[in-house]
Scaffold this motif. Structure first.
Motif, mmCIF file in Angstrom:
data_model
loop_
_atom_site.group_PDB
_atom_site.id
_atom_site.type_symbol
_atom_site.label_atom_id
_atom_site.label_comp_id
_atom_site.label_asym_id
_atom_site.label_seq_id
_atom_site.Cartn_x
_atom_site.Cartn_y
_atom_site.Cartn_z
ATOM 1 N N PHE A 192 20.736 -23.278 4.436
ATOM 2 C CA PHE A 192 21.291 -22.699 5.661
ATOM 3 C C PHE A 192 20.851 -23.502 6.882
ATOM 4 O O PHE A 192 21.651 -23.796 7.780
ATOM 5 C CB PHE A 192 20.876 -21.237 5.825
ATOM 6 N N LEU B 203 14.575 -11.345 19.930
ATOM 7 C CA LEU B 203 13.853 -11.033 18.687
ATOM 8 C C LEU B 203 12.380 -10.714 18.883
ATOM 9 O O LEU B 203 11.863 -9.746 18.337
ATOM 10 C CB LEU B 203 14.029 -12.193 17.701
ATOM 11 N N LEU C 231 12.900 -17.281 8.158
ATOM 12 C CA LEU C 231 14.085 -17.428 9.032
ATOM 13 C C LEU C 231 14.108 -16.395 10.147
ATOM 14 O O LEU C 231 14.914 -16.508 11.069
ATOM 15 C CB LEU C 231 15.387 -17.327 8.226
ATOM 16 N N ILE D 203 16.941 -7.888 14.272
ATOM 17 C CA ILE D 203 18.115 -8.323 13.503
ATOM 18 C C ILE D 203 19.349 -7.496 13.885
ATOM 19 O O ILE D 203 20.442 -8.030 14.096
ATOM 20 C CB ILE D 203 17.823 -8.247 11.988
ATOM 21 N N THR E 101 13.110 -15.936 12.939
ATOM 22 C CA THR E 101 12.482 -16.650 14.039
ATOM 23 C C THR E 101 13.573 -17.183 14.955
ATOM 24 O O THR E 101 14.757 -17.138 14.611
ATOM 25 C CB THR E 101 11.584 -17.781 13.481
ATOM 26 N N LEU F 93 15.776 -19.972 16.746
ATOM 27 C CA LEU F 93 16.222 -21.314 16.349
ATOM 28 C C LEU F 93 15.377 -22.403 16.987
ATOM 29 O O LEU F 93 15.106 -23.437 16.381
ATOM 30 C CB LEU F 93 17.702 -21.502 16.716
ATOM 31 N N GLY G 226 21.741 -15.007 12.282
ATOM 32 C CA GLY G 226 22.806 -15.996 12.156
ATOM 33 C C GLY G 226 23.227 -16.141 10.709
ATOM 34 O O GLY G 226 24.417 -16.171 10.380
ATOM 35 N N ARG G 227 22.244 -16.191 9.839
ATOM 36 C CA ARG G 227 22.545 -16.363 8.420
ATOM 37 C C ARG G 227 23.178 -15.104 7.826
ATOM 38 O O ARG G 227 24.173 -15.175 7.111
ATOM 39 C CB ARG G 227 21.254 -16.686 7.680
ATOM 40 N N SER H 32 19.496 -16.294 19.348
ATOM 41 C CA SER H 32 18.447 -17.250 18.965
ATOM 42 C C SER H 32 17.928 -16.966 17.557
ATOM 43 O O SER H 32 17.186 -17.758 16.999
ATOM 44 C CB SER H 32 17.273 -17.144 19.947
ATOM 45 N N ASN H 33 18.316 -15.811 17.000
ATOM 46 C CA ASN H 33 17.724 -15.286 15.763
ATOM 47 C C ASN H 33 18.367 -15.936 14.525
ATOM 48 O O ASN H 33 19.517 -15.644 14.178
ATOM 49 C CB ASN H 33 17.946 -13.769 15.785
ATOM 50 N N VAL H 34 17.602 -16.786 13.859
ATOM 51 C CA VAL H 34 18.140 -17.544 12.727
ATOM 52 C C VAL H 34 18.542 -16.609 11.574
ATOM 53 O O VAL H 34 19.610 -16.777 10.970
ATOM 54 C CB VAL H 34 17.110 -18.587 12.232
ATOM 55 N N ALA H 35 17.694 -15.624 11.285
ATOM 56 C CA ALA H 35 17.989 -14.714 10.173
ATOM 57 C C ALA H 35 19.300 -13.966 10.415
ATOM 58 O O ALA H 35 20.116 -13.794 9.501
ATOM 59 C CB ALA H 35 16.839 -13.729 9.972
ATOM 60 N N ILE I 159 24.165 -19.480 16.356
ATOM 61 C CA ILE I 159 22.765 -19.471 16.802
ATOM 62 C C ILE I 159 22.509 -20.618 17.781
ATOM 63 O O ILE I 159 23.111 -21.678 17.678
ATOM 64 C CB ILE I 159 21.760 -19.530 15.623
ATOM 65 N N ARG I 160 21.612 -20.363 18.727
ATOM 66 C CA ARG I 160 21.322 -21.334 19.784
ATOM 67 C C ARG I 160 19.825 -21.402 20.035
ATOM 68 O O ARG I 160 19.117 -20.424 19.866
ATOM 69 C CB ARG I 160 21.975 -20.884 21.105
ATOM 70 N N GLY I 161 19.380 -22.554 20.488
ATOM 71 C CA GLY I 161 17.977 -22.687 20.864
ATOM 72 C C GLY I 161 17.627 -24.125 21.156
ATOM 73 O O GLY I 161 18.245 -25.046 20.608
#
Lengths: 531, 531
Positions: B88, A178, B25, A188, B27, B29, A208-209, A203-206, A215-217
């Protein structure tokens, strides 16, 4: 149908494009100036057929994965210029007549037909990924957004698939790109299409949603350097996950274990110095995530392990030995198999090199090279007129386009591998299993071969029927597309897929289409005059 | 303040980020897992200072243009996690305690301070582009979005500026990259930042609307091939722009002129065949846009001019000769100066090559290589902790970061050129005009020089004061940033800016900061043991 990011949208229940910035204005101005010229000439309703295709596989390879179809369908399903958009266009094209803007505000894609190869398919040069038919002025307006939605999506999906092929099926592949992607939705999209192409998580939370991607981190170097020492840790208690047990001073427990490991006969000499802020950070992180601890161990060189691409093979092997020694020395079952993740400027080449050296890495975190497609930052899909009002059209300069509305098939051989893709005229009969068929190179008269297919697949399906009576193909979920993609890759003959000198997959036209191309070509091309 | 794309937003009148997908979000995780670990350790409010900087200029050059600041300020001005975002996160981090999510939902950036070099400035490695101070858990959440907003923006602005430098000030530079960009907002950002870096216009209508950038475009090959012949043109009348005159049959007028040109003594032999569908398309386009006609002349090889990079120098010269001959033969004043635009896979190298060959091109349309930054697809900005609770922090492995909250200055010499950038500790006195100052390489003890600055500029200004009493710097318009950028480039010593073997610009630290870095370094670095 994937989850709607921006509400249900208007078009037959198809959600709007994921990125709200994807609107009918996301196009080149010349699409609107051409639309005006068509309108002025009374040609805007002429029925046109365009092919969307690419000319060359990326990354020096011999295959591409098609991505971006769902976003294209979302785009046309909701295509409508708003009043404020029309107002802007009026100001941008002040010499155009009012009637044109009235026409523009009436446009939608209800009379557009879209045929496409399913998203996630393995695809090849010259074969249309999409065939788009409709009023010429409308189809031109779709050109730029379609290319913008398909080019990068296909490029980065292909890049991800190539990383999966080199890493092998057993490794965990994590997309960490990201921060280095080309802008926020570069990031994204990368997360979405890398997952589609075979990655396991992002790793990207957005992302993932939005797409339901795992998501991992864990933590960064800054976390490690934010600790001064063990005194930073205030709450030192740690309860077992079922609550049955509680350790009152986890920090002391860690220190005791450190002493025991340093003293253990089989490990003597392995351990030297411990950086206390690093130890405090790891201990603190373990207190926060007792069930998913993973320490980043190269903030200080003091750590015996440094996850860097140069020494990665060696260090991962040494780390594995150390983990195994702990397992043996203290009888911790499974400790030897603890996860080793590597994540420093990795790409296809470095993973290939690691494989050759031998390594003990379980998971690769890949960023910059993956998401920016550093080895080749663009795919050159084009959008070419092939027919207008049932008249075939050809563009001759530079790269010759293949005229006519076409049908495309993949022919499979005895061993189950795809042998060749063939394009035919729209009204030609489909190739039949067990029947000998001449496949010709579209432009090179000496390249041709007879094929007796054992299995035939028509490549393009109807994803947007317009006013035709074709049934509409459903848009599958991201997980379905991902599985399909993995399945397609498995079915390919390995020599097409290898990194070094892959064999080109053959793309052909029927004898009838070949003759027609060359008739048209001679008709249109001028005879030069040498001076 | 630039026009708001998404309403006024909440933060002190600062609009929301241009792309609505830029949310908290967007970002990694690990920023949230670290935030939790900080919170668990009771460290989340520790006051941290982070530097955002890069380590190496892109494209083999010795300068970079800073882009993306306004979007970062828009982001923090409106930073707030919504309830659905918190929901989330709860599902993504199921082992975290409730109190953490309550803390998360309370976070905004009112206690964050952001100091930054003005957007559009010429910047150099190691000097922080931005210094971000605030509660460590909050600042970590900003890391990935800030990097995502700055990395590509700075990269593509720099790429555009490099194209401007090689093309020269008199040429028109048009950005045509939307279809090949890395996703839709890769395209939109490219249009914005290429304009900032010195381009004149874009083909991207959405970017034109969002940012007020001039938009340009005419027609494509498809338009040309959509015409069969002159019979396609129904309405053949053309009125003069003031309405005083009317041509009843423009098609015949075109044909008559074609015959006259073919017969003209000085032009004989120049003209051979005319492709009639091409002629019909051009005529039709001229009827639609009589005041802004520009024909794309290479759809058929039949056209005497082919705008391709290989022959571009030669063809542009021949075209110019032809235009001049028409001007002379028929006395059309100005015809010889008609615009020649070139637009086929151009980049810095090809423009440089054209310059060397000699050409007559007035305008370059540049796409793929510009917007995807094909020569180097990523900039590696990083975000490093340099101080926590007033304690300086250093990261030693691989690339050493420069600790402490710093002040940065640009020192100018007698000839008005910038000589060196210098970083000092926060409390050191500012360099003074006319006073001799020792500038040291941060890591190499033998590299140092005395400088007597003739002019001193403090580089970072306060763009978000948080709870401090600093006045807030206004965000300038895109045109102001563009002019500033052009001005900065003009002020640089030319040998830093040249394409071939540019001289590195010097970046230094004060003697006091140098000593402190090395004290800290020795303190943290372990002494190895050779075995």
């Amino acid at each position: 149908m994937a989850a709607a990011a921006n509400g249900a949208g208007g078009g037959g229940g198809v959600p709007r494009p994921t990125n709200p910035m994807v609107t009918p204005l996301l196009t080149d101005l010349y699409q609107f100036t051409m639309a005006y010229a068509y309108w002025k000439a009374g040609k805007h309703l002429d029925r046109a057929v365009f092919d969307l295709y690419f000319r060359k596989n990326p990354f020096g390879g011999e295959f591409t994965i098609f991505g971006g179809l769902e976003e294209c369908i979302r785009f046309i399903a909701n295509f409508k210029l708003t009043d404020t958009e029309i107002t802007f266009l009026r100001s941008a094209m002040p010499t155009c007549e009012d009637g044109f803007f009235e026409y523009l505000s009436s446009i939608d894609c209800s009379d557009v037909e879209v045929y496409a190869i399913p998203e996630g398919s393995v695809v090849f040069p010259k074969v249309p990924l999409m065939i788009i038919e409709g009023p010429v002025a409308v189809i031109q307006l779709l050109e730029t957004p379609f290319l913008s939605l398909v080019n990068y999506a296909s490029l980065v999906t292909t890049n991800a698939a190539r990383h999966r092929l080199v890493a092998g099926k057993s490794k965990n592949l994590l997309e960490f790109g990201l921060r280095r992607a080309q802008g926020p939705d570069g990031g994204i999209s990368a997360s979405r299409y890398c997952y589609m192409g075979g990655f396991d998580a992002t790793s990207n939370v957005a992302a993932g949603r939005l797409f339901g991607i795992p998501i991992r981190g864990t933590h960064s170097h800054a976390f490690v350097s934010s600790f001064m020492g063990l005194d930073d840790i205030i709450d030192r208690t740690l309860a077992s996950s079922d609550g049955s047990n509680k350790c009152e001073d986890f920090v002391s427990l860690v220190q005791n274990w450190l002493a025991r490991i340093k003293d253990a006969g089989s490990l003597r000499g392995t351990f030297r110095e411990t950086n206390l802020s690093e130890l405090a950070a790891f201990t603190s992180y373990a207190l926060a995530f007792p069930n998913s601890f993973l320490a980043l161990v190269d903030t200080y060189d003091a750590a015996g392990i440094r996850l860097d691409s140069g020494d990665l093979a060696y260090l991962s092997v040494e780390t594995r030995k150390f983990f195994r020694a702990i397992e043996e020395e203290f009888g911790f079952i499974g400790f030897g198999k603890m996860n080793i993740t590597a994540s420093n400027d990795l790409n296809e080449e470095t993973i290939d090199a690691l494989n050759k050296q031998g390594h003990e890495v379980d998971a690769f975190g890949i960023g910059t090279y993956l998401v920016t497609c550093y080895a080749q930052a663009a795919l050159g899909c084009v959008f070419k007129l092939v027919e207008i009002n049932k008249q075939p059209r050809i563009k001759l300069s530079e790269d010759v386009s293949i005229p006519c509305k076409k049908r495309c098939y993949r022919l499979f051989g005895k061993e189950g591998y795809p042998l060749v893709d063939i394009m035919t005229g729209e009204d030609e009969p489909a190739p039949k299993v067990g029947e000998r068929l001449l496949c010709r190179h579209p432009f090179n008269e000496s390249k041709r071969a007879y094929v007796v297919p054992q299995h035939v697949e028509e490549l393009l399906k109807c994803y947007w029927p317009g006013t035709s009576s074709e049934p509409r193909e459903e848009l599958p979920s991201i997980n379905e597309i991902r599985s399909r993609c993995m399945g397609y890759l498995d079915r390919m003959r390995p020599d097409h897929m290898r990194r070094l000198n892959p064999t080109p997959y053959k793309v052909s036209v029927s004898a009838k289409l070949y003759d027609f191309i060359h008739f048209l070509w001679l008709n249109e091309a001028p005879v030069g005059e040498l001076q």
